[in-house]
Design a protein around this motif. Structure first.
Motif, PDB file in Angstrom:
ATOM      1  N   GLY A 191      -0.256  12.950  -6.745  1.00 28.69           N
ATOM      2  CA  GLY A 191      -0.774  13.814  -5.440  1.00 28.69           C
ATOM      3  C   GLY A 191      -0.664  15.335  -5.942  1.00 28.69           C
ATOM      4  N   ALA A 226       0.064   9.608   2.048  1.00 26.84           N
ATOM      5  CA  ALA A 226      -0.729   9.083   0.771  1.00 26.84           C
ATOM      6  C   ALA A 226      -1.667   8.213   1.058  1.00 26.84           C
ATOM      7  CB  ALA A 226      -1.026   8.616  -0.567  1.00 26.84           C
ATOM      8  N   ALA A 262      -5.263  10.329   2.190  1.00 31.37           N
ATOM      9  CA  ALA A 262      -4.220  11.194   1.405  1.00 31.37           C
ATOM     10  C   ALA A 262      -4.368  12.438   3.272  1.00 31.37           C
ATOM     11  CB  ALA A 262      -4.449  12.185   1.059  1.00 31.37           C
TER      12      ALA A 262
END
Length: 314
Positions: A191, A226, A262
């Motif tokens: 991420g 996420a 996300a």
């Protein structure tokens, strides 16, 4: 929870290699012993200021902490921290100052842990991470959280005592989980935080909350950031991370879902990568690897199967 610690044996995670320093905590309250140790001709000390120390290159190409005998040290009394002793009985102290001392030879330079941690020997890196952690805590916890009175330093820098209410305060360490999440296709989830530059991806991480186990924290953080659910969690290794006061607990986590959502607050973008996809992204510059000093880099590397591209720490 299972453990996976054998994979770090051949190349230890930065700041975790055995330093050869015995912290000798039993001496911290012995003022007579500390005074004798400080006065001993073999004792060595160094200055820490704002998370930085002085480092220097030796003629044979090594990088070392700039240390001096105690009798050559800058004057300070209250902010002198005993860090331990080595197998030869040499004692080490850190001195907290408002600025680093100048060097006549001009060859030494200031450095923080992100740079110095990769360059220093295990002994010097261990001393530095101890000193930086103490310095940050000392600078930010000068007043009693119980009554508000100014506290005083005790135990050679490892306790602050309140003269008004008698409370004792100890160095703060915040546990944080950091995890390499993989799915059924053996892809890794990386991420990018909202404040990171374009292209910088890393493993997910977050702080352990009150009343929460570390396994629960891993699953909660991955889902919050996420939208991925996690099943099995494997502990790998830990790393002291005094930026300013964390202990990173590293894991492999096995995803039971793959649809990414996300959160947009902490994680702006998250992606699954195969090894070939990540290698191509490194090669093109689309993805920047984590800093080599971080446990994140080692977790990714353990999954990737070979060293990651080198990335400067400063």
């Amino acid at each position: 929870m299972t453990t996976r610690t054998d994979h770090t044996a051949d190349r230890p995670i930065s700041l975790t290699a055995p330093s050869g320093i015995d912290r000798a905590a039993h001496h911290r309250l012995d003022e007579a012993w500390l005074a004798a140790a400080w006065s001993h001709p073999t004792t060595r000390c160094f200055v820490v200021s704002g998370g930085q120390v002085l480092i220097d290159e030796t003629p044979d190409g090594r990088t070392e902490l700039v240390m001096t005998p105690s009798f050559e040290a800058p004057l300070t009394e209250a902010h002198r921290y005993f860090l331990g002793e080595d197998e030869d009985g040499v004692s080490y102290f850190a001195l907290q100052k408002d600025s680093l001392p100048g060097r006549i030879d001009q060859s030494a330079r200031p450095a923080g842990l992100r740079e110095a941690g990769l360059l220093l020997s295990p002994r010097d890196a261990g001393l530095m991470v101890h000193a930086v952690g103490l310095e940050n805590w000392q600078r930010t916890h000068r007043f009693c959280s119980r009554c508000g009175e100014r506290t005083v330093i005790a135990a050679a820098g490892h306790i602050r005592r309140c003269p008004a209410c008698g409370a004792e305060h100890y160095p703060r360490t915040d546990p944080a989980v950091i995890m390499a999440v993989t799915d059924g296709q053996d892809r890794i989830l990386l991420g990018r935080q909202v404040h990171w530059p374009e292209g910088r991806f890393s493993t997910l991480a977050g702080f352990v909350e009150p009343g929460e186990s570390i396994e629960q924290s891993v699953r909660r953080e991955v889902f919050e950031e996420a939208g991925i659910t996690v099943g099995e969690v494997e502990y790998v290794a830990s790393q002291p991370w005094p930026f300013p006061s964390s202990l990173m607990l590293g894991f492999f986590a096995h995803a039971t879902s793959t649809e990414i959502d996300a959160d947009g607050e902490e994680i702006e973008e998250a992606r699954w990568f195969s090894r070939d996809e990540l290698g191509a992204a490194f090669e093109s510059g689309e993805v920047l690897p984590p800093y080599g000093i971080s446990i994140a880099a080692r977790l990714i590397e353990m999954w990737y199967g070979k060293p990651l591209p080198t990335r400067s720490a400063f």
